[in-house]
Design a protein around this motif. Structure first.
Motif, PDB file in Angstrom:
ATOM      1  N   ALA B 178       0.836  -1.197   0.000  1.00  0.00           N
ATOM      2  CA  ALA B 178       0.000   0.000   0.000  1.00  0.00           C
ATOM      3  C   ALA B 178       0.873   1.250   0.000  1.00  0.00           C
ATOM      4  O   ALA B 178       0.566   2.232  -0.676  1.00  0.00           O
ATOM      5  CB  ALA B 178      -0.926  -0.005   1.204  1.00  0.00           C
ATOM      6  N   GLY B 179       1.973   1.214   0.757  1.00  0.00           N
ATOM      7  CA  GLY B 179       2.887   2.348   0.787  1.00  0.00           C
ATOM      8  C   GLY B 179       3.469   2.636  -0.579  1.00  0.00           C
ATOM      9  O   GLY B 179       3.514   3.786  -1.026  1.00  0.00           O
ATOM     10  N   ILE B 180       3.875   1.576  -1.271  1.00  0.00           N
ATOM     11  CA  ILE B 180       4.455   1.757  -2.606  1.00  0.00           C
ATOM     12  C   ILE B 180       3.399   2.293  -3.571  1.00  0.00           C
ATOM     13  O   ILE B 180       3.644   3.209  -4.355  1.00  0.00           O
ATOM     14  CB  ILE B 180       5.052   0.428  -3.108  1.00  0.00           C
ATOM     15  CG1 ILE B 180       6.206   0.007  -2.200  1.00  0.00           C
ATOM     16  CG2 ILE B 180       5.533   0.571  -4.538  1.00  0.00           C
ATOM     17  CD1 ILE B 180       6.668  -1.402  -2.407  1.00  0.00           C
ATOM     18  N   LEU B 181       2.170   1.747  -3.469  1.00  0.00           N
ATOM     19  CA  LEU B 181       1.077   2.238  -4.318  1.00  0.00           C
ATOM     20  C   LEU B 181       0.805   3.705  -4.049  1.00  0.00           C
ATOM     21  O   LEU B 181       0.539   4.486  -4.958  1.00  0.00           O
ATOM     22  CB  LEU B 181      -0.196   1.447  -4.030  1.00  0.00           C
ATOM     23  CG  LEU B 181      -0.526   0.270  -4.937  1.00  0.00           C
ATOM     24  CD1 LEU B 181      -1.887  -0.276  -4.579  1.00  0.00           C
ATOM     25  CD2 LEU B 181      -0.501   0.705  -6.386  1.00  0.00           C
ATOM     26  N   SER B 182       0.858   4.056  -2.741  1.00  0.00           N
ATOM     27  CA  SER B 182       0.591   5.436  -2.362  1.00  0.00           C
ATOM     28  C   SER B 182       1.628   6.373  -2.987  1.00  0.00           C
ATOM     29  O   SER B 182       1.299   7.462  -3.469  1.00  0.00           O
ATOM     30  CB  SER B 182       0.608   5.547  -0.846  1.00  0.00           C
ATOM     31  OG  SER B 182       0.622   6.873  -0.445  1.00  0.00           O
ATOM     32  N   LEU B 183       2.891   5.919  -3.022  1.00  0.00           N
ATOM     33  CA  LEU B 183       3.942   6.700  -3.675  1.00  0.00           C
ATOM     34  C   LEU B 183       3.623   6.872  -5.158  1.00  0.00           C
ATOM     35  O   LEU B 183       3.775   7.956  -5.717  1.00  0.00           O
ATOM     36  CB  LEU B 183       5.290   5.983  -3.541  1.00  0.00           C
ATOM     37  CG  LEU B 183       6.071   6.180  -2.258  1.00  0.00           C
ATOM     38  CD1 LEU B 183       7.385   5.418  -2.342  1.00  0.00           C
ATOM     39  CD2 LEU B 183       6.356   7.651  -2.035  1.00  0.00           C
ATOM     40  N   THR B 184       3.171   5.780  -5.776  1.00  0.00           N
ATOM     41  CA  THR B 184       2.850   5.821  -7.196  1.00  0.00           C
ATOM     42  C   THR B 184       1.747   6.834  -7.474  1.00  0.00           C
ATOM     43  O   THR B 184       1.818   7.601  -8.426  1.00  0.00           O
ATOM     44  CB  THR B 184       2.372   4.434  -7.670  1.00  0.00           C
ATOM     45  OG1 THR B 184       3.088   3.440  -6.986  1.00  0.00           O
ATOM     46  CG2 THR B 184       2.510   4.285  -9.147  1.00  0.00           C
ATOM     47  N   PHE B 185       0.731   6.830  -6.593  1.00  0.00           N
ATOM     48  CA  PHE B 185      -0.411   7.708  -6.818  1.00  0.00           C
ATOM     49  C   PHE B 185      -0.033   9.176  -6.664  1.00  0.00           C
ATOM     50  O   PHE B 185      -0.743  10.048  -7.135  1.00  0.00           O
ATOM     51  CB  PHE B 185      -1.573   7.347  -5.876  1.00  0.00           C
ATOM     52  CG  PHE B 185      -2.538   6.392  -6.486  1.00  0.00           C
ATOM     53  CD1 PHE B 185      -2.139   5.105  -6.811  1.00  0.00           C
ATOM     54  CD2 PHE B 185      -3.841   6.766  -6.775  1.00  0.00           C
ATOM     55  CE1 PHE B 185      -3.013   4.216  -7.401  1.00  0.00           C
ATOM     56  CE2 PHE B 185      -4.724   5.878  -7.359  1.00  0.00           C
ATOM     57  CZ  PHE B 185      -4.315   4.609  -7.674  1.00  0.00           C
ATOM     58  N   MET B 186       1.081   9.440  -5.963  1.00  0.00           N
ATOM     59  CA  MET B 186       1.524  10.831  -5.854  1.00  0.00           C
ATOM     60  C   MET B 186       1.887  11.397  -7.216  1.00  0.00           C
ATOM     61  O   MET B 186       1.893  12.608  -7.410  1.00  0.00           O
ATOM     62  CB  MET B 186       2.729  10.922  -4.924  1.00  0.00           C
ATOM     63  CG  MET B 186       2.347  11.006  -3.475  1.00  0.00           C
ATOM     64  SD  MET B 186       3.819  10.847  -2.487  1.00  0.00           S
ATOM     65  CE  MET B 186       4.809  12.143  -3.217  1.00  0.00           C
ATOM     66  N   GLY B 187       2.183  10.482  -8.156  1.00  0.00           N
ATOM     67  CA  GLY B 187       2.493  10.929  -9.520  1.00  0.00           C
ATOM     68  C   GLY B 187       1.321  11.622 -10.173  1.00  0.00           C
ATOM     69  O   GLY B 187       1.489  12.372 -11.133  1.00  0.00           O
ATOM     70  N   PHE B 188       0.126  11.416  -9.655  1.00  0.00           N
ATOM     71  CA  PHE B 188      -1.063  12.044 -10.247  1.00  0.00           C
ATOM     72  C   PHE B 188      -1.236  13.489  -9.784  1.00  0.00           C
ATOM     73  O   PHE B 188      -2.092  14.185 -10.298  1.00  0.00           O
ATOM     74  CB  PHE B 188      -2.321  11.258  -9.880  1.00  0.00           C
ATOM     75  CG  PHE B 188      -2.428   9.927 -10.566  1.00  0.00           C
ATOM     76  CD1 PHE B 188      -2.479   9.866 -11.955  1.00  0.00           C
ATOM     77  CD2 PHE B 188      -2.458   8.755  -9.851  1.00  0.00           C
ATOM     78  CE1 PHE B 188      -2.568   8.644 -12.587  1.00  0.00           C
ATOM     79  CE2 PHE B 188      -2.557   7.528 -10.482  1.00  0.00           C
ATOM     80  CZ  PHE B 188      -2.608   7.477 -11.866  1.00  0.00           C
ATOM     81  N   ALA B 189      -0.449  13.902  -8.793  1.00  0.00           N
ATOM     82  CA  ALA B 189      -0.575  15.275  -8.293  1.00  0.00           C
ATOM     83  C   ALA B 189      -0.363  16.243  -9.445  1.00  0.00           C
ATOM     84  O   ALA B 189       0.531  16.069 -10.269  1.00  0.00           O
ATOM     85  CB  ALA B 189       0.425  15.524  -7.191  1.00  0.00           C
ATOM     86  N   GLY B 190      -1.181  17.270  -9.511  1.00  0.00           N
ATOM     87  CA  GLY B 190      -1.030  18.249 -10.569  1.00  0.00           C
ATOM     88  C   GLY B 190      -1.837  17.901 -11.797  1.00  0.00           C
ATOM     89  O   GLY B 190      -1.992  18.706 -12.706  1.00  0.00           O
TER      90      GLY B 190
END
Lengths: 218, 194
Positions: B178-190
């Motif tokens: 989940a932590g790794i996925l959460s990092l990935t989803f940060m790529g959607f910022a912006g």
């Protein structure tokens, strides 16, 4: 609520204080049945507001207060609530105390209220509180329920504090807003971000599992 | 603050500020029923449905409570609406698909205590969303929740075949993913900001 039931609860409280099992009710929440590390309940606030030690502590205390009050009320009403509507009644009781807590925190510190945000209201849906009401307070005397709530609450606060402290120190270089690491320390920004919450909790669980495995083989 | 388009609200709720991976809402079912792909999809569907109903109801209740000037009843009335919607869904699923009913087990009534749903109702009130906006927000949040659940379920199914040390098995492993996925989803910022 009749006077009689209150009296019965009080004498039960005194009786459990004298007997040895009372300490068990309290201790089990701290370690053996720790709500976060062992039962893995109430994860949402654990992860969300554990970015600094002070937030974590405040959240833990607020949850403990709600759990204590709702355990007392559920336990004293346990003979009056019909079985079919018990869950709904418990949630209403919990929601009432959460509303009180929400207004209380806003009164004590506006800043803290802002930092915790919607997560104070979300104490209502903390599975830990409902599970204590259903699994313990609805079947036990007021005295035992108080001890149970206190034990679980302290265990929960302790776990939150463990996470909050690690995340604040590594992510911000501070502890309770005091700088404790040298200025040359490069903060691990990831620790304050959501991902850091998952990682920190995972690592604490790993430590707990490893300790348990070691004890089992020893 | 700039005017939020409906598309932006949807993107925001489902990807940028994913309810599970950015707000940590609905972690309990996320850890509990994410073992199998099939259950995960259906759980996602059930949660989305409850979200939409309770979000629309919450909009009505908020308007009513403002009218009678009783904001302290907000929390209690929201939770009552959510609990009754869940009861409705439970009866519906029990009648339509007993297999699914058994597969979801205890997690079905526990949707009531799924923070994602109450969180959604509270956030939309705080943001002052109107009727259509609330509906789209609920749709986005539901889609985001289902997406996160399905992603984790897929990964966990694969990991069942891997040789994992005993200590890491279970919740700890799920949290790491989940932590790794959460990092990935940060790529959607912006995403979606002009």
């Amino acid at each position: 609520m009749s006077d009689q039931s209150v009296k019965k609860g009080e004498s039960g409280f005194l009786a459990t204080l004298k007997g040895s099992p009372s300490t068990d009710e309290f201790i089990k929440g701290l370690w053996k049945d720790n709500p976060v590390f062992v039962q893995v309940l109430g994860m949402c606030p654990v992860l969300a507001v554990s970015n600094t030690a002070i937030n974590a502590l405040a959240m833990g205390l607020a949850t403990t207060f709600v759990m204590l009050m709702s355990n007392i009320l559920v336990s004293s009403l346990r003979n009056f609530i019909p079985k079919q509507v018990r869950i709904a009644s418990y949630i209403l009781i919990i929601a009432t105390f959460v509303t009180i807590t929400d207004y209380m925190i806003a009164f004590i510190s506006v800043e803290l209220h802002k930092a915790l945000g919607a997560f104070i209201s979300l104490i209502v849906v903390n599975c830990l509180i409902l599970s204590r009401a259903e699994a313990f307070a609805s079947k036990n005397t007021i005295g035992k329920s108080i001890l149970d709530a206190l034990g679980m609450g302290v265990g929960f606060t302790f776990a939150l504090f463990c996470l909050g402290a690690v995340r604040e120190i590594l992510g911000n270089g501070t502890f309770f807003d005091m700088a404790i690491l040298p200025g040359s320390f490069q903060e691990w920004i990831v620790m304050i971000l959501p991902a850091g919450g998952f990682f920190t909790l995972a690592i604490w669980l790993l430590i707990f599992n490893a300790a348990k495995a070691k004890k089992a083989t020893a | 603050m700039k005017e939020e388009t409906l598309w932006y609200i949807f993107l925001n709720a489902s990807l940028i500020n994913n309810f599970v991976l950015a707000y940590f809402l609905g972690i309990c079912p996320f850890l509990g029923v994410s073992g199998k792909m099939e259950t995960a999809t259906k759980m996602g569907g059930a949660v989305t449905f409850v979200m939409i109903i309770s979000s629309v109801c919450a909009y009505g209740i908020h308007a009513l409570l403002v009218a009678v000037n009783a904001p302290f009843l907000q929390l209690i009335s929201y939770i009552v609406v959510i609990a009754s919607t869940v009861q409705l869904v439970e009866m519906f699923i029990k009648k339509m698909s007993p297999t699914l009913f058994r597969a979801l087990g205890i997690f079905l009534p526990l949707i009531t205590t799924n923070c994602a749903i109450l969180g959604l109702a509270l956030f939309q009130t705080n943001k002052g969303y109107g009727f259509v906006e609330s509906f789209v927000y609920a749709l986005g949040a539901g889609a985001g929740f289902t997406l996160a659940l399905v992603l984790i379920a897929g990964l966990r199914e694969q990991l069942n075949l891997a040789d994992v040390p005993n200590v890491v098995k279970g919740t700890a492993l799920t949290l790491l993913i989940a932590g790794i996925l959460s990092l990935t989803f940060m790529g959607f910022a912006g995403l979606g900001s002009q």
